[in-house]
Design an enzyme around this catalytic site. Structure first.
Site, PDB file in Angstrom:
ATOM      1  N   SER A 224       0.649  -1.182   0.030  1.00  0.00           N
ATOM      2  CA  SER A 224       0.148  -0.042   0.016  1.00  0.00           C
ATOM      3  C   SER A 224       0.951   1.218  -0.099  1.00  0.00           C
ATOM      4  CB  SER A 224      -0.865  -0.057   1.379  1.00  0.00           C
ATOM      5  OG  SER A 224      -1.885  -1.014   1.191  1.00  0.00           O
TER       6      SER A 224
ATOM      7  N   ASP B  27      -7.394  -7.440   4.488  1.00  0.00           N
ATOM      8  CA  ASP B  27      -6.532  -8.523   3.558  1.00  0.00           C
ATOM      9  C   ASP B  27      -5.858  -9.550   4.456  1.00  0.00           C
ATOM     10  OD1 ASP B  27      -6.864  -6.689   1.657  1.00  0.00           O
ATOM     11  OD2 ASP B  27      -5.040  -5.507   1.980  1.00  0.00           O
TER      12      ASP B  27
ATOM     13  N   GLN C 265      -8.532   2.932  -0.996  1.00  0.00           N
ATOM     14  CA  GLN C 265      -7.988   3.075  -2.387  1.00  0.00           C
ATOM     15  C   GLN C 265      -8.830   4.475  -2.971  1.00  0.00           C
ATOM     16  OE1 GLN C 265      -8.559  -0.610  -4.440  1.00  0.00           O
ATOM     17  NE2 GLN C 265      -6.804  -1.491  -3.520  1.00  0.00           N
TER      18      GLN C 265
ATOM     19  N   GLY D   9      -5.770  -3.628  -8.393  1.00  0.00           N
ATOM     20  CA  GLY D   9      -7.009  -2.482  -8.199  1.00  0.00           C
ATOM     21  C   GLY D   9      -6.690  -1.184  -7.552  1.00  0.00           C
TER      22      GLY D   9
ATOM     23  N   ARG E 118     -13.496 -14.039  -2.220  1.00  0.00           N
ATOM     24  CA  ARG E 118     -12.444 -14.765  -1.025  1.00  0.00           C
ATOM     25  C   ARG E 118     -13.395 -15.531  -0.155  1.00  0.00           C
ATOM     26  NH1 ARG E 118      -7.705  -9.900  -0.564  1.00  0.00           N
ATOM     27  NH2 ARG E 118      -6.584 -10.752  -2.209  1.00  0.00           N
TER      28      ARG E 118
ATOM     29  N   ARG F 114     -13.686  -6.231 -11.352  1.00  0.00           N
ATOM     30  CA  ARG F 114     -13.964  -5.477 -10.062  1.00  0.00           C
ATOM     31  C   ARG F 114     -14.705  -4.249 -10.240  1.00  0.00           C
ATOM     32  NH1 ARG F 114      -8.452  -6.031  -6.989  1.00  0.00           N
ATOM     33  NH2 ARG F 114      -9.922  -5.538  -5.193  1.00  0.00           N
TER      34      ARG F 114
ATOM     35  N   ARG G 242       1.727   4.332  -3.301  1.00  0.00           N
ATOM     36  CA  ARG G 242       1.328   5.591  -2.730  1.00  0.00           C
ATOM     37  C   ARG G 242       2.790   6.610  -3.091  1.00  0.00           C
ATOM     38  NH1 ARG G 242      -2.482   2.753  -0.413  1.00  0.00           N
ATOM     39  NH2 ARG G 242      -4.576   3.619  -0.043  1.00  0.00           N
TER      40      ARG G 242
HETATM   41  C1  S3P Z   1      -5.643  -1.034  -0.235  1.00  0.00           C
HETATM   42  C2  S3P Z   1      -6.882  -1.270   0.523  1.00  0.00           C
HETATM   43  C3  S3P Z   1      -7.931  -2.153   0.424  1.00  0.00           C
HETATM   44  C4  S3P Z   1      -7.181  -3.383   0.472  1.00  0.00           C
HETATM   45  C5  S3P Z   1      -6.099  -3.323  -0.739  1.00  0.00           C
HETATM   46  C6  S3P Z   1      -5.123  -2.397  -0.462  1.00  0.00           C
HETATM   47  C7  S3P Z   1      -5.070   0.307  -0.203  1.00  0.00           C
HETATM   48  O1  S3P Z   1      -8.711  -2.177  -0.654  1.00  0.00           O
HETATM   49  O2  S3P Z   1      -7.744  -4.587   0.249  1.00  0.00           O
HETATM   50  O3  S3P Z   1      -5.222  -4.677  -0.724  1.00  0.00           O
HETATM   51  O4  S3P Z   1      -3.812   0.099  -0.440  1.00  0.00           O
HETATM   52  O5  S3P Z   1      -5.534   1.081  -0.039  1.00  0.00           O
HETATM   53  P1  S3P Z   1      -9.926  -1.245  -0.544  1.00  0.00           P
HETATM   54  O6  S3P Z   1      -9.571   0.044  -0.637  1.00  0.00           O
HETATM   55  O7  S3P Z   1     -10.929  -1.498  -1.725  1.00  0.00           O
HETATM   56  O8  S3P Z   1     -10.798  -1.699   0.688  1.00  0.00           O
END
Ligand code: S3P
Length: 430
Positions: free
Chosen positions: A26, A316, A170, A96, A347, A124, A30
């Site tokens: 994550s 996660d 996200q 994603g 999942r 998705r 960023r």
């Molecule tokens: C993430 C947020 C989560 C997580 C993903 C990473 C992020 O998703 O499941 O693996 O880095 O902000 P969501 O924002 O869809 O909850």
């Protein structure tokens, strides 16, 4: 059954030793994206080795951002907020995070861009970013049901106040990034507190951002300053080792330089409550992110109920927590986890199906799972369904099964942690 590589996992006696993990996924996404729109070279040590973060870097390259990787450092040579129109569509792979967060930056550019992904990403939901980015003035086309590929006609953006209907870090980051390009003050409110790496990263790059309760506010037009950082170890990857160690009374595992951000470390509280012995030492703060060394000793595990804000904080880590649930004395119940159905795979059903293959009784709920405790699992043929966290979660369940287990589609681990199976072999005792 997922095609690809098959891994054989044999039962073990305990999980012991010392580990350091590649940088958090994550945070890596960023820092790379913000480094790309900052002025000057951003130097990142211990960047995630996962394919997802490589997708982000590749997209940034297509957008004209120069970056290079040497030894354990990535240098991103940002030239400010204006990117170059891409000559081809941007391939987000399985990620994603890449698609949703980069969309926030692309919405504010003066050129059109197209983003696509693999089969899993193409299923998705993207309405969660399309709707608010359109409210800010972007025009976004998508396939049926607001799925990828996305076509973004970038342009001038206006600030909005947006109360997010879905708890998603996200989406929050995507909108805060778009807020940098918007006229006025953008404020984003989340229904439940989610991981705050977007807010901390923006501040690390010199952006002024205000937080009040579950709201974050950002003014457009701010300049970003390049940073130097060492990215803390990924706690979602550490989760597999923490759960594996917790399963055996004689385990003693140390993980150094691990991300300890309170919005990400809820698994430690849950494992403690279940009966694992855990200590944290050498806590430090880097660019607002807490980092520490975690030592865990296993024990006889009680069960747990995970619901509400715990579920959002642990999202996660739920696959691995569910995969070890049958070995606990009282079982595990997961609720409020509908979001798990729209991750890299569904999942909830992938966990239920694979646990049953190993001989477990499981109740699949619309928003979660009920897994009774006190069950022995037998070796089986597991299907990762192409999902990295399913492949790794069942490698952990297999460590205490009565025979050998085959993980089909094991190569999915490259998405977040290519070195996983090797690292696991390095800390198990047979
Ligand atoms: C993430 C947020 C989560 C997580 C993903 C990473 C992020 O998703 O499941 O693996 O880095 O902000 P969501 O924002 O869809 O909850």
């Amino acid at each position: 059954m997922a095609s690809g590589s098959v891994k054989l996992i044999r039962p073990v006696r305990n999980v012991s030793g010392s580990l350091r993990l590649p940088g958090d996924k994550s945070i890596s996404h960023r820092y790379a994206m913000l480094g790309a729109i900052a002025e000057g070279p951003t130097r990142l040590k211990n960047f995630s080795t996962g394919a997802d973060c490589a997708s982000t870097l590749a997209c940034l390259g297509t957008l004209g951002v120069a970056w290079d990787r040497s030894d354990n450092e990535i240098v991103i040579r940002g030239e400010g907020p204006t990117l170059r129109a891409p000559a081809s569509p941007l391939d987000c792979g399985n990620s994603g995070s890449t698609m949703r967060m980069l969309s926030g930056i692309l919405a504010g550019q003066s050129f059109p861009s197209e983003l696509f992904g693999d089969t899993s990403l193409s299923r998705r939901p993207m309405a969660r970013i399309i709707e608010p980015l359109e409210q800010m003035g972007a025009r976004i086309s998508s396939a049926e049901g607001n799925r990828p590929p996305l076509g973004i006609a970038g342009g001038p953006l206006a600030a909005i106040h947006y109360a997010m209907p879905v708890a998603s870090a996200q989406v929050k980051s995507s909108l805060l990034f778009a807020g940098l390009f918007a006229r006025g003050q953008t404020s984003i409110e989340e229904p439940i507190r989610t991981r705050d790496h977007g807010e901390l990263a923006l501040r690390a790059f010199g952006v002024e951002l205000h937080r009040q309760g579950n709201q974050a506010r950002i003014a457009g037009g701010q300049q970003l300053r390049a940073i130097e950082a060492s990215i803390p170890g990924d706690i979602s990857s550490a989760a597999f080792f923490l759960c594996a160690a917790a399963l055996f009374p004689q385990s003693n595992l140390t993980i150094t330089d691990l991300l300890m951000n309170p919005t990400r470390a809820r698994l430690l509280d849950i494992l403690l409550a279940m009966g694992a012995r855990i200590s944290v030492a050498q806590l430090e703060e880097h660019h607002g992110e807490l980092v520490g060394t975690v030592e865990i000793e296993g024990g006889t595990l009680k069960g747990a109920t995970v619901a509400g804000s715990d579920t959002a904080a642990l999202i996660d880590e739920i696959p691995v927590l569910a995969a070890i649930a049958p070995y606990t004395s009282t079982g595990v119940e997961i609720r409020d986890a509908r979001e798990l159905r729209v991750k890299e795979s569904d999942r909830i059903s992938a966990v239920a199906r694979n646990l049953r293959t190993m001989g477990a009784r499981v109740e699949e709920l619309e928003d979660g799972l009920k897994i009774p405790g006190g069950q022995d699992l037998h070796g089986a043929e597991i299907d990762s369904e192409g999902d990295h966290r399913i492949a790794m979660a069942f490698a952990v369940a297999a460590l205490r099964a009565t025979e050998e287990t085959l993980i089909h589609g094991a190569e999915a681990a490259v998405i977040s942690y290519p070195e996983f199976f090797e690292a696991l072999e390095g800390v198990v005792a047979r």
